[in-house]
Design an enzyme around this catalytic site. Sequence first.
Site, PDB file in Angstrom:
ATOM      1  CE1 TYR A  98      19.576  33.628 -42.856  1.00  0.00           C
ATOM      2  CE2 TYR A  98      19.375  32.050 -44.631  1.00  0.00           C
ATOM      3  CZ  TYR A  98      19.051  33.257 -44.068  1.00  0.00           C
ATOM      4  OH  TYR A  98      18.193  34.093 -44.715  1.00  0.00           O
TER       5      TYR A  98
ATOM      6  CE  LYS B 130      16.430  38.099 -44.047  1.00  0.00           C
ATOM      7  NZ  LYS B 130      16.630  36.774 -43.424  1.00  0.00           N
TER       8      LYS B 130
ATOM      9  CB  SER C  82      17.194  35.992 -46.924  1.00  0.00           C
ATOM     10  OG  SER C  82      16.206  35.743 -45.959  1.00  0.00           O
TER      11      SER C  82
ATOM     12  CE1 TYR D 273      12.880  39.667 -43.064  1.00  0.00           C
ATOM     13  CE2 TYR D 273      10.884  38.391 -42.702  1.00  0.00           C
ATOM     14  CZ  TYR D 273      12.238  38.443 -42.937  1.00  0.00           C
ATOM     15  OH  TYR D 273      12.955  37.271 -43.072  1.00  0.00           O
TER      16      TYR D 273
ATOM     17  CB  VAL E  61      14.010  30.335 -48.467  1.00  0.00           C
ATOM     18  CG1 VAL E  61      14.749  30.129 -47.164  1.00  0.00           C
ATOM     19  CG2 VAL E  61      12.940  31.405 -48.342  1.00  0.00           C
TER      20      VAL E  61
HETATM   21  N1  GLU Z   1      10.930  35.510 -46.075  1.00  0.00           N
HETATM   22  C1  GLU Z   1      11.727  34.407 -45.577  1.00  0.00           C
HETATM   23  C2  GLU Z   1      11.377  34.167 -44.124  1.00  0.00           C
HETATM   24  O1  GLU Z   1      11.301  35.101 -43.427  1.00  0.00           O
HETATM   25  C3  GLU Z   1      13.172  34.702 -45.768  1.00  0.00           C
HETATM   26  C4  GLU Z   1      14.091  33.579 -45.349  1.00  0.00           C
HETATM   27  C5  GLU Z   1      15.252  33.376 -46.300  1.00  0.00           C
HETATM   28  O2  GLU Z   1      15.202  33.721 -47.469  1.00  0.00           O
HETATM   29  O3  GLU Z   1      16.267  32.813 -45.846  1.00  0.00           O
HETATM   30  O4  GLU Z   1      11.169  33.103 -43.674  1.00  0.00           O
END
Ligand code: GLU
Length: 313
Positions: A245, A69, A66, A193, A263
């Site tokens: 988050y 992003k 993420s 994505y 993650v």
């Molecule tokens: N590719 C992961 C998912 O969509 C990204 C989540 C993250 O890094 O927080 O679950």
Amino acid sequence: MGASNLQLILDEIVEEMRHVTERGDVADYIPPLACISPQKFGIAVATIDGACHIAGDACEPFSIQSVSKVFSLTAALDAVGEDLWDRIGVEPSGSPFNSIVQLESEAGIPRNPFINAGAIVVADVLLGGRHPDAAMGALLKFVQSLADDDTIYVDHAVAAAEKETGWRNAALANYMRDFGNIMHDPADTLSLYFQQCSLALSCEQLAKAGRFLITDGVDPQTGYRVVTPGRARRINALMLTCGHYDGSGEFAFRVGLPGKSGVGGGILAIAPGIASIAVWSPGLNTRGNSKLGTYALDRLTSRVDWSIFEPPI
Ligand code: GLU
């Protein structure tokens, strides 16, 4: 802060982290990530003067997940400008990264571009009618140019694993499609994505890719304007309020800088006017953010006195 002092502090942080036994849990819902050793720890600090200090496993590529992003949001703002905010909000969600609950009461408009639902809408914007691989090619080039490093790559094994196991992301995309907030076939949007989440960068490459956010949107190396000053500030604002988050408040409280986690255990943090910092430790805390990464950034910012809440001298 002298360069040798900064290097010394990074080396000491690496040494300190080596001895921590409670390292959090590696994400195992994406199978290839489950195989990464929780002992890994790297940190890199790219300063405004063009230097990049590294320590620990800072040259080893990892799945930025993420953290990507930040780059997809930057590219989407370039593509469609402020219209993006008709499809995505700018409020912290207070919910886990992959939560679906708010989408029903909020008519398929994700709270912000950093939760999964928001990033899937950003991917839909970037797709712009192209094949997902073509859109990913453009995004990869963009990240390579930011880091000034064309060895950065997409780990296709990770992307394939995400596609196989990403039922919740598929649910988010399909649900938003029903609200009219996904314009393409959800499978294509998800393909982009998953590929962007599978970008593999080292801490050194990631810190360098974040440099434009130190300097109000200008790459301090080349002088190239990546985004307008206003957009750079807003991206930093979103990183501070939404980048971790439902752990965003705690990160702001402990580290005092805008940051975006993934993650894979990576975090990109920005000290405006000073440095872009990347840290990697694969073990996560209960909110899905790197446990030692957060701890190390807390240690670093306390020792060098970097905070966006620091009054100007
Ligand atoms: N590719 C992961 C998912 O969509 C990204 C989540 C993250 O890094 O927080 O679950």
